[in-house]
Structures are given as structure tokens and as C-alpha cells.
Scaffold this motif. Structure first.
Motif, PDB file in Angstrom:
ATOM      1  N   TRP A  33      28.703  68.857   8.116  1.00 28.05           N
ATOM      2  CA  TRP A  33      27.657  67.855   7.948  1.00 28.05           C
ATOM      3  C   TRP A  33      26.781  68.218   6.769  1.00 28.05           C
ATOM      4  N   PRO A  34      26.285  67.260   5.971  1.00 29.15           N
ATOM      5  CA  PRO A  34      26.503  65.807   6.078  1.00 29.15           C
ATOM      6  C   PRO A  34      27.750  65.378   5.319  1.00 29.15           C
ATOM      7  N   SER A  35      28.438  64.422   5.878  1.00 31.88           N
ATOM      8  CA  SER A  35      29.679  63.937   5.275  1.00 31.88           C
ATOM      9  C   SER A  35      29.492  62.599   4.572  1.00 31.88           C
ATOM     10  N   LEU A  53       5.016  60.866   2.280  1.00 33.71           N
ATOM     11  CA  LEU A  53       5.595  62.140   2.706  1.00 33.71           C
ATOM     12  C   LEU A  53       7.105  62.031   2.862  1.00 33.71           C
ATOM     13  N   ALA A  54       7.596  60.882   3.325  1.00 31.67           N
ATOM     14  CA  ALA A  54       9.042  60.682   3.469  1.00 31.67           C
ATOM     15  C   ALA A  54       9.743  60.810   2.128  1.00 31.67           C
ATOM     16  N   ARG A  55       9.147  60.276   1.086  1.00 34.20           N
ATOM     17  CA  ARG A  55       9.773  60.308  -0.231  1.00 34.20           C
ATOM     18  C   ARG A  55       9.767  61.718  -0.839  1.00 34.20           C
ATOM     19  N   ILE A  56       8.723  62.481  -0.543  1.00 35.72           N
ATOM     20  CA  ILE A  56       8.716  63.886  -0.974  1.00 35.72           C
ATOM     21  C   ILE A  56       9.830  64.647  -0.268  1.00 35.72           C
ATOM     22  N   LEU A  57       9.916  64.465   1.058  1.00 35.78           N
ATOM     23  CA  LEU A  57      10.902  65.176   1.860  1.00 35.78           C
ATOM     24  C   LEU A  57      12.321  64.732   1.522  1.00 35.78           C
ATOM     25  N   ALA A  58      12.529  63.437   1.330  1.00 32.62           N
ATOM     26  CA  ALA A  58      13.864  62.915   1.023  1.00 32.62           C
ATOM     27  C   ALA A  58      14.399  63.498  -0.281  1.00 32.62           C
ATOM     28  N   LYS A  59      13.548  63.594  -1.275  1.00 32.58           N
ATOM     29  CA  LYS A  59      13.963  64.138  -2.570  1.00 32.58           C
ATOM     30  C   LYS A  59      14.418  65.586  -2.429  1.00 32.58           C
ATOM     31  N   GLU A  60      13.669  66.361  -1.645  1.00 34.25           N
ATOM     32  CA  GLU A  60      14.022  67.766  -1.444  1.00 34.25           C
ATOM     33  C   GLU A  60      15.287  67.921  -0.599  1.00 34.25           C
ATOM     34  N   LEU A  61      15.407  67.107   0.444  1.00 33.96           N
ATOM     35  CA  LEU A  61      16.611  67.168   1.292  1.00 33.96           C
ATOM     36  C   LEU A  61      17.859  66.802   0.496  1.00 33.96           C
ATOM     37  N   GLN A  62      17.721  65.836  -0.384  1.00 31.88           N
ATOM     38  CA  GLN A  62      18.859  65.417  -1.208  1.00 31.88           C
ATOM     39  C   GLN A  62      19.370  66.582  -2.050  1.00 31.88           C
ATOM     40  N   GLY A  66      22.950  68.108  -0.821  1.00 31.72           N
ATOM     41  CA  GLY A  66      24.010  67.638  -1.701  1.00 31.72           C
ATOM     42  C   GLY A  66      24.465  66.230  -1.396  1.00 31.72           C
ATOM     43  N   GLN A  67      23.663  65.473  -0.662  1.00 32.85           N
ATOM     44  CA  GLN A  67      23.952  64.068  -0.368  1.00 32.85           C
ATOM     45  C   GLN A  67      22.691  63.256  -0.668  1.00 32.85           C
ATOM     46  N   SER A  68      22.876  62.011  -1.077  1.00 29.48           N
ATOM     47  CA  SER A  68      21.708  61.168  -1.336  1.00 29.48           C
ATOM     48  C   SER A  68      20.976  60.882  -0.030  1.00 29.48           C
ATOM     49  N   VAL A  69      19.659  60.821  -0.115  1.00 28.41           N
ATOM     50  CA  VAL A  69      18.810  60.508   1.040  1.00 28.41           C
ATOM     51  C   VAL A  69      17.939  59.325   0.631  1.00 28.41           C
ATOM     52  N   VAL A  70      18.210  58.162   1.209  1.00 28.22           N
ATOM     53  CA  VAL A  70      17.531  56.930   0.827  1.00 28.22           C
ATOM     54  C   VAL A  70      16.435  56.601   1.829  1.00 28.22           C
ATOM     55  N   VAL A  71      15.217  56.392   1.345  1.00 34.01           N
ATOM     56  CA  VAL A  71      14.102  56.000   2.211  1.00 34.01           C
ATOM     57  C   VAL A  71      14.149  54.493   2.414  1.00 34.01           C
ATOM     58  N   GLU A  72      14.092  54.088   3.680  1.00 28.57           N
ATOM     59  CA  GLU A  72      14.158  52.662   4.024  1.00 28.57           C
ATOM     60  C   GLU A  72      12.969  52.318   4.914  1.00 28.57           C
ATOM     61  N   ASN A  73      12.162  51.353   4.508  1.00 27.33           N
ATOM     62  CA  ASN A  73      10.982  50.948   5.276  1.00 27.33           C
ATOM     63  C   ASN A  73      11.322  49.823   6.240  1.00 27.33           C
ATOM     64  N   ARG A  74      11.052  50.045   7.520  1.00 33.84           N
ATOM     65  CA  ARG A  74      11.244  49.030   8.566  1.00 33.84           C
ATOM     66  C   ARG A  74       9.930  48.934   9.338  1.00 33.84           C
ATOM     67  N   ALA A  75       8.995  48.182   8.774  1.00 35.54           N
ATOM     68  CA  ALA A  75       7.641  48.135   9.318  1.00 35.54           C
ATOM     69  C   ALA A  75       7.527  47.178  10.495  1.00 35.54           C
ATOM     70  N   GLY A  76       6.529  47.466  11.350  1.00 31.61           N
ATOM     71  CA  GLY A  76       6.208  46.565  12.444  1.00 31.61           C
ATOM     72  C   GLY A  76       6.089  47.252  13.782  1.00 31.61           C
ATOM     73  N   ALA A  77       5.304  46.629  14.677  1.00 32.44           N
ATOM     74  CA  ALA A  77       5.128  47.099  16.057  1.00 32.44           C
ATOM     75  C   ALA A  77       4.648  48.546  16.121  1.00 32.44           C
ATOM     76  N   GLY A  78       3.762  48.928  15.186  1.00 25.01           N
ATOM     77  CA  GLY A  78       3.205  50.269  15.221  1.00 25.01           C
ATOM     78  C   GLY A  78       4.209  51.371  15.000  1.00 25.01           C
ATOM     79  N   GLY A  79       5.344  51.048  14.379  1.00 23.76           N
ATOM     80  CA  GLY A  79       6.390  52.038  14.131  1.00 23.76           C
ATOM     81  C   GLY A  79       7.573  51.928  15.067  1.00 23.76           C
ATOM     82  N   LEU A  80       7.488  51.065  16.082  1.00 24.80           N
ATOM     83  CA  LEU A  80       8.557  50.978  17.091  1.00 24.80           C
ATOM     84  C   LEU A  80       9.840  50.361  16.548  1.00 24.80           C
ATOM     85  N   ILE A  81       9.722  49.459  15.573  1.00 26.45           N
ATOM     86  CA  ILE A  81      10.931  48.855  15.002  1.00 26.45           C
ATOM     87  C   ILE A  81      11.795  49.932  14.350  1.00 26.45           C
TER      88      ILE A  81
END
Length: 330
Positions: A33-35, A53-62, A66-81
Motif C-alpha cells: 500500500w498504496p497501490s 491543514l489538509a492541503r499541507i498534509l496532502a502535499k507531504e503525504l504525496q 509516492g502517490q498523488s493525494v488529492v484534496v476533495e471538499n464535500r461540504a455540508g451538515a457540519g462535516g457529516l457529508i
């Protein structure tokens, strides 16, 4: 060697090989992993504390994975979505959630119904940071400090509005707790994310917001808004001249938040542990800590077991405490 003996030796060797493979299974799965590329889901709109913070962490994890890490925003319901999306994703560790105290321990207990179990369907990996919030007002308003703000709210009950990133979010709860302890009536205006809420405070459509500190700093630098105080117990490094709310006029008031990384419940524990190690290495980097400090948050990590225990405790705590505020998501 007889044919019978050869067959027995072959069968014994096969059994040993299969057994060894079984013992090495979890480690092998983590090593493989990751494949494929990873997604990091954020439950709020771009520009908020979770998103930054997600974008800072995603860049470092990538870089480390050795795999791309894409941040995707799914807003709504206080974070429940976002939480539901990750909870129902394949259990392979390729879908992550940059969660928070609001989306993962407050919103779940406020909702009338949930399509997932916040304890079982999300696997806590590690804390990432802790932070207070900032009480931010439109710069054209006469409030120069917390005392001015409270005095105005007492003088004109129900006139002052405050924005948040959504009903049940930490920003909402920070304001509700402030109103309760100060004995004032300020009107909550929920948004789908911190960014648009800040835009409207800067534009004067809403008077105030209990914002995440990272975007509050960015907003205040434009000169359109003013930070009156922070909600944490102590002053933050990036805002050394800004007092806490307790210092500035409301003794005893404290509201702190945390951010953490999750994946889908049921994911191989070896993968969860691998992710926790990667997060720990990333957060230990001086350059990452400097980025976090600049955003007004305190870098912090934990192991999956202790983080899961913290989430469990807070789910129980908020299920009791929010009832006093009469807040619901639906």
C-alpha cells in the motif's frame, strides 16, 4: 525417495509456505500500500482551517508515499457529508478524511439520524493539530475589544449576528458557548464553509464570526476585519498581541478544537499504523511545524488507539453537553 514420501514432503512444504504467507499478510499488505492515488476528503468549503491543514498534509503525504493525494471538499451538515463518504468508501486506506472535533464528535450527536456509525465506520489514524478559534468582526464596526462586543450585545439583544461554517460546527458551538457564558443574545447565521462566512463578515453582511485561526489571520491582513481575541486557554504563537477571550472580558471562557486524520472503518490495521507513522514523521518536520505555527495551530500527533479513545470520550461528552444549548442539525 518413494513417490509417497515425495508427496508428503511437498504437502508439508506447501503448508509451511501458506502459513508463512498468512503470518506476513498484514505487513505485506501495508508494504504494498498504496497501490493507487489517494483522496483526502474535507467536510468544509475551501479556505477553512480544515482545508488549509489538509492541503499541507496532502502535499507531504504525496512525497512520502509516492502517490498523488488529492484534496476533495464535500461540504455540508457540519462535516457529516464528508464523514459519510469516507465511512462508505472501500476499506483499503486510499480514502482519507481530515476531520475535526466538530465534524467527528459534535455533528454526529446533533444529527437526528446518521447513515453511518461514527465509532465503527471511521478509523482514527492520528491527531494532526490543536487550535483555538478567533473572534473576528468587521473592521468598520466600533468594537475594539471583547468588552465592547459584549456591551453592544447586551444593549441590543438579537441585533448582532455571527457567522459559522455550519450548524453544529465548532465555530457555531464556540459562539453558542460565548453567548451562554456572557448572557447575551447573538444570532447565529450558518454557512456551508468558513470561506464564504468570512467573506460576508468582511463585506459587512454579518458582524462577527468565531473563525478558525488560520483563515482569520488571512482575513485580518486585508484590513477588512479585526481579530478581537482567541478562544484558547493561552495566546497563540502567531498572534502574540491578541488576548484570549478570558483575558479580554469573559473570565473562564475556553473553547479549543483539534484536527485529525481518519480512514474507512475496517481498513487493515497495518495500513492504519503505517499512515500514523507517516503522519508522525511529517508533523515532526521543522518546516511543517513552522507552517502550522504560521496558521495559529499547534502541531500534535497520537497513535490510532489513543485517538480512537479520545473520539469515543468526546462523542459521549458532547451527547450530554449540547443538549443544554438546544442545537440540532436537522
Amino acid at each position: 525417495m518413494t513417490k509417497h514420501l515425495a508427496h508428503r514432503l511437498f504437502a508439508s512444504c506447501a503448508t509451511l509456505v501458506v502459513g508463512a504467507m498468512g503470518l506476513a499478510g498484514p505487513a505485506a499488505a501495508a508494504d504494498a500500500w498504496p497501490s493507487q492515488p489517494l483522496k483526502m476528503i474535507v467536510g468544509f468549503a475551501p479556505g477553512g482551517g480544515n482545508d488549509i491543514l489538509a492541503r499541507i498534509l496532502a502535499k507531504e503525504l504525496q512525497q512520502s508515499l509516492g502517490q498523488s493525494v488529492v484534496v476533495e471538499n464535500r461540504a455540508g451538515a457540519g462535516g457529516l457529508i464528508a464523514s459519510e463518504f469516507v465511512a462508505k468508501a472501500p476499506k483499503n486506506g486510499h480514502t482519507l478524511l481530515l476531520g475535526s472535533i466538530g465534524g467527528n464528535t459534535i455533528a454526529p450527536v446533533l444529527a437526528k439520524s446518521l447513515a453511518f456509525d461514527p465509532r465503527k465506520d471511521l478509523a482514527p489514524i492520528s491527531l494532526v493539530a490543536e487550535s483555538g478559534n478567533a473572534l473576528l468582526v468587521n473592521a468598520k464596526l466600533p468594537y475594539k475589544n471583547v468588552k465592547d462586543f459584549i456591551d453592544a450585545a447586551r444593549k441590543e439583544p438579537g441585533i448582532i449576528n455571527y457567522a459559522s461554517s455550519g450548524t453544529g460546527s465548532t465555530l457555531h458551538l464556540a459562539g453558542a458557548l460565548f453567548a451562554q457564558q456572557a448572557g447575551v443574545n447573538i444570532v447565529h447565521i450558518p454557512y456551508k464553509g468558513n470561506s464564504q462566512a468570512l467573506t460576508d463578515v468582511a463585506g459587512g453582511q454579518v458582524q462577527a464570526i468565531f473563525s478558525g485561526i488560520p483563515p482569520a489571520i488571512v482575513s485580518a491582513k486585508t484590513g477588512q476585519t479585526r481579530i478581537l481575541a482567541v478562544t484558547s486557554k493561552q495566546r497563540v504563537k502567531s498572534l502574540p498581541d491578541v488576548p484570549t477571550i478570558a483575558e479580554a472580558g469573559l473570565p473562564g471562557y475556553v473553547f479549543s478544537s483539534w484536527y485529525g486524520l481518519f480512514t474507512t472503518g475496517g481498513t487493515d490495521p497495518a495500513i492504519v499504523e503505517r499512515l500514523a507513522r507517516e503522519v508522525h514523521k511529517i508533523i515532526s518536520k521543522p518546516e511543517v511545524q513552522a507552517q502550522f505555527d504560521a496558521q495559529g495551530v499547534e502541531p500534535v500527533t497520537s497513535d490510532p488507539k489513543s485517538f480512537a479513545a479520545q473520539v469515543d470520550r468526546e462523542l459521549s461528552r458532547w451527547s450530554r453537553d449540547v443538549k443544554a444549548m438546544n442545537i440540532t442539525l436537522d
